[in-house]
Scaffold this active site. Structure first.
Site, PDB file in Angstrom:
ATOM      1  N   GLU A  36       4.393  12.628   1.865  1.00  0.00           N
ATOM      2  CA  GLU A  36       5.369  13.448   1.148  1.00  0.00           C
ATOM      3  C   GLU A  36       6.620  12.660   0.741  1.00  0.00           C
ATOM      4  OE1 GLU A  36       3.169  16.108   4.110  1.00  0.00           O
ATOM      5  OE2 GLU A  36       4.033  14.098   4.057  1.00  0.00           O
ATOM      6  N   GLY A  37       6.958  11.623   1.509  1.00  0.00           N
ATOM      7  CA  GLY A  37       8.201  10.899   1.258  1.00  0.00           C
ATOM      8  C   GLY A  37       8.037   9.610   0.479  1.00  0.00           C
ATOM      9  N   ARG A  38       6.825   9.300   0.027  1.00  0.00           N
ATOM     10  CA  ARG A  38       6.597   8.005  -0.614  1.00  0.00           C
ATOM     11  C   ARG A  38       6.972   7.989  -2.093  1.00  0.00           C
ATOM     12  NH1 ARG A  38       1.053   5.503   1.449  1.00  0.00           N
ATOM     13  NH2 ARG A  38       0.435   6.002  -0.677  1.00  0.00           N
ATOM     14  N   MET A  44       6.781   9.194   9.520  1.00  0.00           N
ATOM     15  CA  MET A  44       6.318   7.851   9.182  1.00  0.00           C
ATOM     16  C   MET A  44       7.193   6.779   9.826  1.00  0.00           C
ATOM     17  SD  MET A  44       6.001   6.141   5.392  1.00  0.00           S
ATOM     18  CE  MET A  44       4.530   7.021   4.893  1.00  0.00           C
ATOM     19  N   GLY A  45       6.520   5.703  10.247  1.00  0.00           N
ATOM     20  CA  GLY A  45       7.229   4.575  10.842  1.00  0.00           C
ATOM     21  C   GLY A  45       6.492   4.026  12.039  1.00  0.00           C
ATOM     22  N   ARG A  46       5.398   3.274  11.774  1.00  0.00           N
ATOM     23  CA  ARG A  46       4.625   2.727  12.887  1.00  0.00           C
ATOM     24  C   ARG A  46       5.372   1.614  13.596  1.00  0.00           C
ATOM     25  NH1 ARG A  46      -1.409  -0.174  13.050  1.00  0.00           N
ATOM     26  NH2 ARG A  46      -1.056  -1.170  15.058  1.00  0.00           N
ATOM     27  N   ASP A  81       9.856   3.188   5.469  1.00  0.00           N
ATOM     28  CA  ASP A  81      10.210   3.419   6.871  1.00  0.00           C
ATOM     29  C   ASP A  81      11.365   2.553   7.365  1.00  0.00           C
ATOM     30  OD1 ASP A  81       9.146   0.902   7.306  1.00  0.00           O
ATOM     31  OD2 ASP A  81       7.317   1.607   8.280  1.00  0.00           O
ATOM     32  N   GLY A 123       0.786  -1.222   0.000  1.00  0.00           N
ATOM     33  CA  GLY A 123       0.000   0.000   0.000  1.00  0.00           C
ATOM     34  C   GLY A 123       0.817   1.269   0.000  1.00  0.00           C
TER      35      GLY A 123
END
Length: 614
Positions: A481-483, A306-308, A261, A136
């Site tokens: 923004e970083g994807r 980001m980074g769950r 991530d 995703g």
């Protein structure tokens, strides 16, 4: 093929190093026509019909199409797979993993090495290979993985066919694919996004889906299937490889590690595709916020990255930008921190800086911070179970959930943690869950949660006379923004080499492996391609009430050099009046080929200087 090298089959072989941008522009002007206008370069209607690519390119996008990554020396020749000595195991749950993958389990790591001219196992016969952009979350470099795979087939298996399955793994089940021709591949070199063939988070899991995938692979006479994705996608690649082998299919399944991530980082995977580009872009954004912060000197900026499941991005960006405070989930979990304790720590920082005449600052927060807290982790685990049980008995709607129901469904500690959250955060936790059935902790907005609770704590301290100052907060979440930025030079080179390696593994007959490269801090010419058995990366995770084999997600190593460097430096950042602003991603010049700070530190190389500008 008389000489098995890229140079022998390609009129314009990839150089050992890409020329400077100015030189590349001169070359293009003399051989390919005038430079594109600054405003845009249009793509023909026929080209747009081939896929979902944008209708126009900017001048930078057009320029980047001409960048040619350096190719590792071993991938410039025909290769074979050389197995290492000894069997591999898995990360955990060995009985479960071994029983689920009886054919693949224990396979050795294989290295790609130059093949002899007489080696018929990698003869230059045409191959039919499928590729999938899965998951995703897109990542910069995905297109170059496909470009590298295409280049391998063109160089060493002339007449091959590369099929791009559209929309992720569901494209396999729908037999929906595009035959990728040279013109399409050229248009997408060094571009961000996954729009060449699209992507999706669907997985192939049920018996019916697996049987359908076998039939599709057989009907398309596939020799290989390359899946470019994250942990779930590559675990699915392992499942497909096992099933294909059991069914006697010729199709080899090879994974490519993609993760913005960084949770696929491990001893075997030095860096996943997309991490370098994302971390550099987030560092630019955080640096811009910091410059504004020191200019206006009236706001605290709470920034969530980001980074769950792992805080690699927050750690990398912190080392590049030096925030006043960085909160990593792994450290909070190790110390059994509580929400109240974190609020107190941030409030202490604000009070200290106010006493020093600085009523502004930047606090960096990993996306999964709150999820790492033992009290919240217990809450989420109980909520997952309670809502799953409610789903089985009722509808999937969470409207009308009352405090009475929650207090009866949750243990007293879990309900106490839930009650501590602001109303908006409570509502977010009860909304529809993600594709894996988990509560969507990302909707907690930990930066906003902390900001609200810190403000209440400072008001309490002010009323008690222990704090004097002004506190005004701005909240930021940097995720999307970083994807899909244009890949950095590192990601462009790295992902292209991984595509070449994936092609080499398929042609060498390897299956159920992850394409990897070793020695990433060294020159790209020396990178060493390998195939790591996917089973060796597996553990089990609880999903929808059952244990499911998944690739282990690597958290930040609190004993590792990057975190130790952070600990040694962050004390000097606490009361700093200025920050480090890395600026935009560079594609030319002395900083264009800079690599990850964390990766350099992990490999024992020099990291960022500890000095902080006054």
């Amino acid at each position: 093929i008389a000489v098995s090298t890229l140079a022998s089959v390609m009129p314009d072989p990839f150089p050992v190093a890409s020329p400077p941008l100015s030189e590349a522009k001169r070359h293009r002007t003399s051989t390919r026509g005038a430079s594109p206008p600054l405003e845009a370069m249009s793509i023909s209607r026929a080209a747009r019909m081939a896929g979902n690519e944008p209708q126009q390119m900017s001048a930078l996008e057009a320029e980047r199409r001409h960048y040619r990554p350096c190719v590792p020396a071993v991938l410039r020749v025909r290769v074979r797979a050389e197995p290492a000595q000894g069997r591999t195991t898995c990360v955990s749950h060995e009985d479960l993993i071994a029983s689920a993958f009886p054919t693949l389990y224990g396979s050795p790591v294989v290295s790609l090495v130059p093949a002899d001219e007489t080696d018929t196992s990698v003869a230059p016969r045409p191959l039919r290979v499928g590729c999938v952009l899965s998951g995703g979350t897109p990542a910069a470099g995905g297109h170059n993985c496909i470009c590298g795979l295409f280049d391998h087939l063109e160089a060493f298996h002339p007449g091959s066919t590369l099929l791009g399955f559209r929309g992720g793994l569901r494209g396999v089940l729908r037999n929906s694919f595009t035959k990728l021709e040279a013109a399409t591949v050229e248009r997408h070199r060094n571009s961000g996004g996954f729009f060449m063939i699209g992507s999706g988070g669907d997985l192939i899991e049920t018996e019916e889906e697996l049987a359908l995938a076998v039939r599709i692979a057989r009907n398309n006479s596939l020799d290989g299937l390359v899946i470019i994705g994250g942990s779930a996608s590559n675990a699915n690649a392992c499942l497909l490889a096992e099933r294909f082998a059991a069914e006697g299919l010729a199709a080899r399944v090879v994974g490519v590690p993609k993760s913005v991530d960084g949770h696929l980082k491990s001893e075997q995977v030095e860096l996943p595709v997309g991490f370098d580009s994302a971390s550099k872009l987030y560092s630019e954004l955080v640096g811009n916020v910091m410059t504004d912060c020191t200019s206006s000197r009236k706001y605290y900026h709470f920034v969530r990255l980001m980074g769950r499941d792992a805080s690699h991005l927050a750690l990398e960006v912190a080392l590049r930008t030096r925030p006043n405070l960085v909160l990593l989930g792994e450290e909070a979990a190790q110390q059994s921190r509580t929400i109240a304790g974190l609020v107190g720590e941030v409030a202490d920082l604000v009070a200290e800086r106010a006493a020093a005449g600085m009523e502004y600052g930047v606090v960096l927060v990993s996306e999964g911070l709150v999820d790492f807290l033992p009290e919240v982790r217990n809450l989420l685990r109980e909520l997952d179970g309670a809502l799953a049980e409610r789903d089985a008995q009722d509808s999937n709607s969470y409207e009308g959930l009352s405090d009475d129901w929650l207090s009866s469904a949750l243990s007293p500690p879990a309900f106490a943690a839930f009650s501590l959250l602001p109303e908006g955060s409570q509502t977010a936790l009860l909304e529809e869950r993600d594709a894996h059935g988990r509560v969507q902790v990302a909707k907690l907005e930990s930066e906003r949660l902390l900001g609200e609770l810190v403000e209440l704590e400072l008001e309490r301290r002010a009323a008690a006379g222990s704090y004097q100052g002004r506190f005004s907060v701005q909240h930021h979440f940097f995720g999307f923004e970083g994807r899909c930025p244009p890949p950095s030079n590192f990601d462009a080179t790295y992902s292209h080499a991984l595509g070449l390696a994936a092609g080499g593994l398929v042609s060498a007959g390897a299956s159920g492996v992850l394409a990897t490269l070793r020695g990433l801090t060294g020159p790209p010419e020396e990178w060493a391609p390998r195939g790591v058995p996917l089973t060796s990366l597996l553990a089990a995770e609880r999903r929808r009430g059952r244990d499911v084999p998944l690739i282990h997600k690597a958290a930040v190593d609190l004993e590792g050099a990057p975190f130790r460097t952070l600990v040694s430096q962050r004390g000097g950042w606490r009361l700093a009046r200025s920050f480090a602003s890395p600026g935009p991603v560079q594609f030319d010049g002395p900083l264009a080929d800079e690599i990850s700070v964390c990766l350099r530190l992990e490999r024992g190389e020099e990291g960022p200087e500890a000095a902080v500008a006054p």
